[in-house]
Design a protein around this motif. Sequence first.
Motif: not given
Lengths: 421, 421, 421
Positions: C71-74, C99-107, C113-114, C130-138
Motif C-alpha cells: 500500500a502506498k502510504v505516501v 527512512l526517517r532522515g528523509h521525512l519532513h512533517t509539521l509536528p 503536509v509541509p 505527522q499523523r501519517t508518520l505516527d501511523g507508520l510501522v517499522d
Amino acid sequence: MTGPEMHDLVRRLYPLCRSITGPGLRRTLEIIGESIPLEITEVPTGTKVLDWTIPREWTIRDAYIKDATGAKVVDFQDSNLHVVGYSAPVEATMSLGELRGHLHTLPGQPDLVPYRTSYYAETWGFCLSQRTLDGLVDGPYEVRIDSTLADGHLTYGEHVVRGASSQEVLISCHVCHPSLANDNLAGVAVAVALARRLTDPWYTYRFVFAPGTIGAIAWLARNRAHVDRVAHGVTLACAGDSGAITYKRSRRGDAEVDRVFAHVLKDRPHTLLDFSPYGYDERQYCSPGFNLAVGSLTRTPYGGYPEYHTSADDPDFVRPEAMEDTLETLWTAVRVLEANRRYENLSPYGEPQLGTRGLYGSLGGRSDTKQAQMAMLWVLSYSDGSHSLLDIAERSNLPFHALAEAADALRGAGLVKELTG
Amino acid sequence: MTGPEMHDLVRRLYPLCRSITGPGLRRTLEIIGESIPLEITEVPTGTKVLDWTIPREWTIRDAYIKDATGAKVVDFQDSNLHVVGYSAPVEATMSLGELRGHLHTLPGQPDLVPYRTSYYAETWGFCLSQRTLDGLVDGPYEVRIDSTLADGHLTYGEHVVRGASSQEVLISCHVCHPSLANDNLAGVAVAVALARRLTDPWYTYRFVFAPGTIGAIAWLARNRAHVDRVAHGVTLACAGDSGAITYKRSRRGDAEVDRVFAHVLKDRPHTLLDFSPYGYDERQYCSPGFNLAVGSLTRTPYGGYPEYHTSADDPDFVRPEAMEDTLETLWTAVRVLEANRRYENLSPYGEPQLGTRGLYGSLGGRSDTKQAQMAMLWVLSYSDGSHSLLDIAERSNLPFHALAEAADALRGAGLVKELTG
Amino acid sequence: MTGPEMHDLVRRLYPLCRSITGPGLRRTLEIIGESIPLEITEVPTGTKVLDWTIPREWTIRDAYIKDATGAKVVDFQDSNLHVVGYSAPVEATMSLGELRGHLHTLPGQPDLVPYRTSYYAETWGFCLSQRTLDGLVDGPYEVRIDSTLADGHLTYGEHVVRGASSQEVLISCHVCHPSLANDNLAGVAVAVALARRLTDPWYTYRFVFAPGTIGAIAWLARNRAHVDRVAHGVTLACAGDSGAITYKRSRRGDAEVDRVFAHVLKDRPHTLLDFSPYGYDERQYCSPGFNLAVGSLTRTPYGGYPEYHTSADDPDFVRPEAMEDTLETLWTAVRVLEANRRYENLSPYGEPQLGTRGLYGSLGGRSDTKQAQMAMLWVLSYSDGSHSLLDIAERSNLPFHALAEAADALRGAGLVKELTG
C-alpha cells in the motif's frame, strides 16, 4: 575587577578630603595609580587655562566649632563634609548669631550634612545637619579652620591604553568631591575596571581623572592642539546607585557615541537625555569651540536622588552589582565602537548564493540559525558604502553582535570587504 | 487699550453695513482712524489687480419685504444681514413662491439670520430666520432693495509704525463683514490696540485694514515691487470668542513667525494648524508667487463655532477678556520677534568663568537664580553663529525672555556679541 | 476578470507540480499565456546569472513510499507536496529508521503536509503529515522517486503592455511553488487580471512570471543593461487570503511607489512595512547594485498565516473577493501612478478668480462642491514646480482622484500647465 573589588576601591578612597587642588586629590590619584599607572600633571597656581586661572592650592588640616564647654559640636575629623570646600583659615570666638551666616544645613533633610564649596569667592563656612543646628545654644563658640590657601598646583592624572589607531576614546571622571561615594568614587572605580579590561583595542583609550570644571578646562587648555584626536567619549559619574542607566547625548546629538549608547540601551530600562549645558565635564568637552563627541554616562544623574551632595552619599549607598552593570554597559558600548565598520558588498547585483559558500542552511524552510542568516542578508543589503554596522543594527533591529559576526563570516567568504576612512 | 475699550470699538463699528466696497467700509476706516491714523487708498472700479478686477461700488440705502398688510416682514433697518451683500436693486411684487429662490435661511438654526453675499454674480436676495420664513403666507409681497452698483472705488487703510529696520511685520484684518462682531470687528479692535502699544520697535509694523480677498489682492497688486519687505505677518480674525487660540502656519511651515507662535503658545491650551489654502487673507499672502511668511491668528477659526456667519455673532458673543488675551498673545509674539537675534560666544573654548564677572552665584549649590544661570549656559553653549535665541528656546525649553535677558547680561559682560544678517 | 474568474485560474493551475525549472513550470506559463500572451525565455542549465548558475532541470514523474503490504502510504499522485522539491531519483527498500532522515512533517500541525525543497544540495525526501508518520510501522518500506535532474532550461515568461512612455512598471510573480494556492497562484491570477485591464497606459507595464530567486536573478542578469527603465514595481504574492493588505516598502523607502501605496491604503485597514532583505523577489530587485523602486504587495505576508507552505494553502483557502480587493487596490495605485504629475500654477500671484471661469460656486457660503473647490485651491497653492499631485494629496489629506480632477479642470481653464521631466 569585580563589583566587590570596585566597592573596595570606593571605600578606600572615601575618607580622603578631596578638593579641586591639594593633598587629598594627590593621594587619590596615587591610590588609583596602584591599579592603573597614571601620568600625573601638576599645573601651577596662576596658570591661565582657557578663560580660567588655576587657583591657589588648598590644604585643610583641621576644623571645628567648640561650644562654651569645650565640646566640638561640629568636627572636620568626623566628616570632611563639615567644612565648606576651600574655606579660608579662621580662628575666632563668636555668638551663634554671628556664626549663622557661615553655617549650611538642609532643613528638608534634617539629619544630613550638605556638601558645599566656595572655590572662587574667598570665604569660610561649616556644613552640619539641621538637627545639630537646632540643638545649638547662643554661644559663644570657638571657631577654627586650620587651612592654607597658597600657591601650589592643580593635579590631574591620565591613563592611556594604546590602540591600533591614534583616534581616542575619552573616559573622564571628576575626582574633586570629598567624602561622596556615588558622586564620584563609583565612576572612578568603574573607569579603573574598564581600563584594566582593555587589551589591544583598536582605538586608543584615554582615562582622565581630574577635578571638575577647572580640571577638565586645564586638560583641554593643555591638549588644545590635538583635542581632535578624541573621536568618542563619555564623562562617567554616579555609576553605582541602584537607578537605571542614563545616557546624556553629546552636544552634537547624533554622534556615533550617542547612537552606540542608544543602541546598547534600547532593550533595557534606561533614560536617554538630549544634551544640556549643565551636568558634569561634558559641559567643557562640548563647549561650542571644542564640541567634542562626549556624552555622559550615569545611573541616576546629578541632583536626581535625595542622597546627592549630602552625607548620605556614602559607600553603603553604592552597590557593587550596580557598578558591575555600569561597567558591562560601558564595555558593550566599547565593543560596538570597536567593531563598528563600513563594508562594501562585493556581489551587490542580486543576492550572492550563500548556500554554496556554506553560509546558509541547505534545506529551505529550516530556521534554527534564522538570526544569523538574517544578519547576513542585512549586511549584504546595506553594505553599500554609506551604512555602518551600527546603521544596519538600527534599521534591522538585530543585535549589533549578530551583524558583526555576519560581517566577519561574509568577509571570510570574500563577499564583503572592510572600508576604511 | 483695555478689553472694555476694545469692546467699545466693536460695539461702535457693529451697526455699519460694510461690504467689499462702499460707504460702510469707508466709515469703518474713518472710525479706526480716530484711534490710529490711517493712510487711505481708493482703487477705482475696473482696475486690474493681479488676476482680478475691482468691482463696481455697492451702496445700500434700504431693503425690505412687505406683506399684503404693508407690514415689513424682513427689514434691512433691523439688521444689515437681511440683505444679501452686493444685491442689485429690485422693486417688485411677487408671491412667496416666486420670492423663495431669493430667500436664505438656516433650517438647522431656525432663529438665526445667515450672512450671505454674491459679489461676482449679479443677483439679489434676502436672509431671514427659518422661523420668520415658516410664518410667511403665500403673498403677494412687495419687495424692495434700494441699492446702487456703480463705478466707484474699493477702499483700504494702512497704519504704519516705523521701526529701526525697513523689514516689516504685517498685521492684516478683513473689514468687509457687516454686522458680524467676532468675524472680524474683534480682530480689528485687537489690531488697533496692538498698534497703539508699539513704540520704537525694531521692525516696521504695517497694519492693513482691507476687504477680504479683493482687498488683500488689491494691496498685493499695488505693493508687488516691495512685498519682500514683509519679513513676518499674520492675518488676525475671530479674536474675541471664548475658545482657545489657534495659530495656522504660513505656507512655508517653518517660517520664523510660525516657530515664534508655536513657542509662545506651547505652555497653554491652543491649536496649531498646518497651512491650508482656505481661510482668511493668508490665502493671498501665501499664494505661491508671493509665499510670504504670513500665518493666521484666531481664537476659534472660521466655521468652527455655531454663531459663525450668523446674526448670533453679535457684540455680546465677543468677550473683552478674550480680546485682551489675544492681544497679550500677539504682544508676546511681537516681543519674541523683536528680540530674536543670533549671538556669537566670544569665549567658546570651555565655559567662561561667570562668577568672576558677577554673573553667577558665588557659593556652589545655591539655586535661587537657577533659571537665569541655566539661560546663560544655554546661550553660551549654542551661540555658535547658527542658533538664534528662538532656536535655543526650542532646545532648552526655557522661556524666551529668560534667554533674551541672559544674552543681554552676557553681552554686557563682553562674553557674546550680536550677529547681524 | 472577476473574482470567480481569478479563482478558476487558481484552481486550474493548482494541481501542476511546479518547481524552479521543469515541465510543471512550463505548463503553468502556457496556461497563463491563454489569458495574456507571454514571451517565453528559456535559460540553459549552466548559464551564469549574476552570482548564480542555472541548475539542472528537474522532472518528476512519480514518487511514493509503499509499506510491506504494497500500500502506498505516501503518494505523489495525491499531492505533489509529498516529494521534496528537486529530489534526486531513488529506488530502495529501507526500514522506517533509515527512512526517517528523509521525512519532513509539521509536528505542531499534525494533519498538514509541509512544503520543502532542496534546490542546491542534492538530496531526496518526502513530506507527510505527522499523523501519517505516527501511523507508520517499522517497515521495511519500498521507496521510489522517479525523477530526473538533467541539463535543460530555466523558463520564465513576460507580458508587456506598451504605454506612451518607455519607463516601466514591473509586476513580478514567483511561479515556482507547486500545489500552494495563495502563495502564489493568487498573485499570478491578480497579475493576469491587471494585465487584461490595462489599455493605453502612460507607463509601459511589464509582468514577469518567473521562479523565485533564481528566476528573478536570471531576468535581472539578462536585462541588466536596461533595468533602469523600471520606474516603479511590486512583487505580488499571497494575494488571496482574507487578511488585510500589506505593503512592504522598497529598499529606497521613499520611492514614489512606496508613497503611492501608503496613500492608497491610508484610509483602510492595512500594514506598511519597511524594507527588509527577506521576503519575495524584491530581495533581488532591491539588492544594492540594482536598488530598484520595487515594493512588495501581499495580503498576509509570507510566514504570517498557519496555512503558509503547507497543504492547507489550497484553493479553498483563497477567496475570490480577497483577490478582487487586491486587484482593486493595485488598480487604484496604478491610476495614481498614471496620473501623478507636477503642474505649474500660471497665475501664482494671489488666487486666480475661479468664479468667473465657472470653476466655483457663485454664491458665497455654499458648500455642496466643497471637496472639489478645496482640491482646486490645493492644486493652485502647491503647483509651484516642486510638488506633485501625490505630494499635494499627502499634505491636503484629500483623495488623489479629487486633486487629479481639479488639476484637469484647472488645466482646462488655462490656470495650470503640466510639467514634464
